[in-house]
Design a protein around this motif. Structure first.
Motif, PDB file in Angstrom:
ATOM      1  N   TYR A 180       9.252  -2.915  -2.322  1.00  0.00           N
ATOM      2  CA  TYR A 180       7.885  -2.394  -2.445  1.00  0.00           C
ATOM      3  C   TYR A 180       7.423  -1.781  -1.116  1.00  0.00           C
ATOM      4  N   HIS A 181       7.696  -2.463  -0.028  1.00  0.00           N
ATOM      5  CA  HIS A 181       7.284  -1.929   1.274  1.00  0.00           C
ATOM      6  C   HIS A 181       8.121  -0.702   1.659  1.00  0.00           C
ATOM      7  N   ASP A 241       6.333 -11.531   3.761  1.00  0.00           N
ATOM      8  CA  ASP A 241       5.949 -10.262   3.127  1.00  0.00           C
ATOM      9  C   ASP A 241       5.177  -9.367   4.084  1.00  0.00           C
ATOM     10  N   GLY A 256       6.606   1.994  -0.149  1.00  0.00           N
ATOM     11  CA  GLY A 256       5.282   2.234   0.414  1.00  0.00           C
ATOM     12  C   GLY A 256       5.300   3.071   1.670  1.00  0.00           C
ATOM     13  N   LEU A 268       2.777   7.080  -5.116  1.00  0.00           N
ATOM     14  CA  LEU A 268       3.112   5.678  -5.369  1.00  0.00           C
ATOM     15  C   LEU A 268       2.337   5.125  -6.562  1.00  0.00           C
ATOM     16  N   ALA A 269       2.920   4.116  -7.193  1.00  0.00           N
ATOM     17  CA  ALA A 269       2.219   3.409  -8.263  1.00  0.00           C
ATOM     18  C   ALA A 269       1.474   2.217  -7.679  1.00  0.00           C
ATOM     19  N   ALA A 270       0.293   1.942  -8.200  1.00  0.00           N
ATOM     20  CA  ALA A 270      -0.391   0.689  -7.878  1.00  0.00           C
ATOM     21  C   ALA A 270       0.348  -0.414  -8.618  1.00  0.00           C
ATOM     22  N   THR A 271       0.770  -1.422  -7.903  1.00  0.00           N
ATOM     23  CA  THR A 271       1.645  -2.417  -8.527  1.00  0.00           C
ATOM     24  C   THR A 271       1.513  -3.769  -7.838  1.00  0.00           C
ATOM     25  N   THR A 272       1.958  -4.786  -8.513  1.00  0.00           N
ATOM     26  CA  THR A 272       2.078  -6.118  -7.926  1.00  0.00           C
ATOM     27  C   THR A 272       3.538  -6.534  -8.057  1.00  0.00           C
ATOM     28  N   PRO A 273       4.254  -6.661  -6.918  1.00  0.00           N
ATOM     29  CA  PRO A 273       5.683  -6.996  -7.027  1.00  0.00           C
ATOM     30  C   PRO A 273       5.931  -8.271  -7.833  1.00  0.00           C
ATOM     31  N   PHE A 274       5.074  -9.261  -7.687  1.00  0.00           N
ATOM     32  CA  PHE A 274       5.187 -10.472  -8.497  1.00  0.00           C
ATOM     33  C   PHE A 274       3.848 -10.744  -9.173  1.00  0.00           C
ATOM     34  N   VAL A 275       3.820 -10.558 -10.470  1.00  0.00           N
ATOM     35  CA  VAL A 275       2.606 -10.883 -11.207  1.00  0.00           C
ATOM     36  C   VAL A 275       2.407 -12.399 -11.134  1.00  0.00           C
ATOM     37  N   GLY A 276       1.237 -12.813 -10.734  1.00  0.00           N
ATOM     38  CA  GLY A 276       0.976 -14.236 -10.535  1.00  0.00           C
ATOM     39  C   GLY A 276       0.790 -14.971 -11.847  1.00  0.00           C
ATOM     40  N   ALA A 292      -2.519 -14.402 -13.461  1.00  0.00           N
ATOM     41  CA  ALA A 292      -2.665 -13.175 -14.257  1.00  0.00           C
ATOM     42  C   ALA A 292      -2.065 -13.380 -15.649  1.00  0.00           C
TER      43      ALA A 292
END
Lengths: 381, 381
Positions: free
Chosen positions: B137-138, B108, B141, B27-35, B38
């Motif tokens: 994403y889940h 989520d 995961g 898996l990639a380390a990721t953020t589904p929605f960049v805040g 950020a």
């Protein structure tokens, strides 16, 4: 009743279909720790003191409450999913970089993610028999196989854990320092040996939830990083923020980064993030709380001795008290104390089940515990 | 440097050992929605309006803030792991029993648990191409296989979903009503047909995050329960409590009960539980917030039309705006608006990628958006 109409509308009974995974169907719906609220609802007892969940009645700090109130007013907005400010503050606190830290919905939430990340169904996980149930709950929840070694003299047995780990090569090895439910601890040198000798294929899960309350001599330096070591700490204990839900893990960045593959990005609330930042900044409050907890721990131990019981030495915010007989007797003590309005807990499995576990509190709460413990012991004869 | 010493202390380099599961490593380390935080950190832009995360600037209610403050002061204690009071309040709100409701750290968090409970690696899961990324994403995961059908006329395509579901018999079928990111909705009769015709082996994941903002005619009655139906709602949208983290699922008790096998029992904070109870009780505030959101939605649509763009009809707290050309153009519009200090988002995949997605706000925020949108479009020519 649209639901009824639709259900009757003709196709195979849905109950015949297999929903949820075989693993999920094999699991029990459970609560690792039944809350005092549930006990109150079930028994009708109204607790006069809450000394069972290893919380801190001395917190949170007024500065935390102020930060939380400010964050609450802005809680129409999601919290920062990258938890930037909190990670920076934690990194500074630990003397590490932000990439060495991940934050979650309490250590429990992080444990769920870690078991998810580290195991496949059937994989071996190692812990001590009678250690933290919520870790075991997540192991079961992911279908991994839990192996245990016994406690030795009411402490986790590092030699036995290492011996079993060398044979088993578990994916995870759980070790709490200080320990819950016994309150015992190992010195840093012993923990560092455990770190050093844990098989390279095994991630050592070093649960340091109570580290703020432990002797400095028991804690390896935060600079002790290894690819297979993750250390877990929390704001739930010394900081008095159990209900806020914020814990963290630190370790080598590559291990820490794994959490970003499965975590709930918005799971740590805006209030929790702001509150934790404020808590870290209020060092004076923390030191005062620790002093109070340590004093209360001594007082609680004295209460146990005065009642003719044996308190175990503790490096935490609770004292495990040896009731001196078997698990059934300790359970009777527990029930008597609970029935009299003081919430405490006890370990469930032998040989720890002869203990009751009492969290520190204010003087009036400890005095109440002393009173109801005395009544209970007189009743039990 | 104890860490260094220990690492050098002689055994195989730990980097050689295989840590974490094959799935986790894939898996990639990721953020589904960049805040937006950020984006601010990365670009140096300081947002003057936050219209990108489908939050509600109109909330939370003062009654929520009062309840949260009270709960904060008691947040030395864990929240009720059974979430009793909130479940009772939700059950009353829905006209169901508490056993029909489970509460989590936002929808989520519940999605993570549901994918965990319902799938094994390789199992099929079905959604629409471009629908909610965090659900996907889940799914990733947990190693399940995501299948998609295209949107049709900027709406989820019930016929296509059902046709594919009949062939695929996925473990989960995701459907949002109203939909994010398009803002579109289906009428209740169509949703009820989807419920009725979903294969019995498939759990229909009915995401109703925006239901409070939708026409009543679009919502099946809450009494519509089936073994393979779970409906998800939240306090993050109309209630204006995104940063507080509380969402819930309801359905038949046997399906709802599954969450008790894997959830993080203390994950919903004491403040979140108390705040949500207070939010449910303040009906007047909710109705006022909904009225403001609906008015702002109309205003936002008018702004889009005035700029020569086409706003899609919306049953949510945002408006998807068709920029009338391709994804690259819409991305240029997005970038121009963001660069000018207004945080918005856009769908990533075609054909939805020609849309930008703008959350409603106060009049001054919408006016600012109108201004920067105009500037951006003039710049792009």
């Amino acid at each position: 009743m649209t639901g009824g109409q639709i259900r009757a509308a003709g196709r195979a009974e849905p109950e015949e279909a297999v929903l949820f995974s075989p693993l999920a169907r094999s699991l029990a719906a459970t609560t690792p720790f039944v809350g005092p609220e549930a006990i109150e609802r079930e028994t009708g007892v109204r607790f006069r003191a809450r000394l069972g969940a290893n919380e801190s009645v001395f917190g949170p700090s007024p500065a935390v409450l102020e930060a939380v109130a400010e964050a609450a007013a802005r809680s129409w907005a999601y919290g920062d999913p990258e938890q930037h400010d909190l990670k920076v503050a934690l990194a500074r606190h630990l003397g590490l970089a932000p990439a060495n830290v991940t934050v979650g919905e309490g250590i429990d939430g992080l444990f769920g993610h870690l078991v998810h990340l580290a195991t496949q169904p059937g994989d071996a996980v190692l812990t001590s028999f009678g250690a933290y149930p919520t870790f075991n709950y997540h192991v079961a929840g992911h279908g991994a196989a839990l192996h245990t070694v016994p406690y030795r003299d009411d402490r986790e047995d590092i030699d036995a854990l290492l011996e079993r780990a060398r044979a088993l090569k578990p994916k995870l090895l759980y070790f709490a320092n200080p320990d819950n439910p016994t309150g015992s601890w190992h010195e840093a040198a012993a923990v560092e040996r455990l770190v050093r000798e844990t098989p390279a294929e095994t991630i050592l899960v070093l649960d340091e939830a109570y580290s703020d309350l432990a002797p400095a001599s028991s804690l390896p330096p935060t600079s002790l990083l290894r690819p297979n070591l993750l250390r877990f700490r929390t704001f739930s204990k010394a900081y008095g923020m159990a209900g806020v839900r914020v814990g963290y893990a630190f370790g080598e960045s590559e291990a820490v980064r794994q959490f970003d593959k499965v975590r709930n990005h918005f799971g740590v609330s805006r209030m929790a993030q702001a509150g934790a930042v404020a808590a870290l900044a209020d060092r004076a409050f923390l030191e005062d709380a620790i002093a109070r907890i340590v004093a209360a721990r001594d007082r609680l131990s004295a209460i146990a001795r005065d009642a003719g019981l044996r308190p175990l030495s503790s490096a935490t915010n609770f004292v495990a008290i040896d009731c001196g007989r078997d698990g059934a007797f300790a359970k009777a003590v527990l029930d008597g104390v609970i029935r009299r309005g003081v919430f405490i807990r006890k370990p469930a499995v032998p040989p720890l089940d002869r203990l009751i576990r009492v969290t520190v509190g204010r003087e009036e709460e400890l005095a109440l515990f002393a009173e109801v413990l005395g009544e209970t012991l007189r009743e039990l004869g």
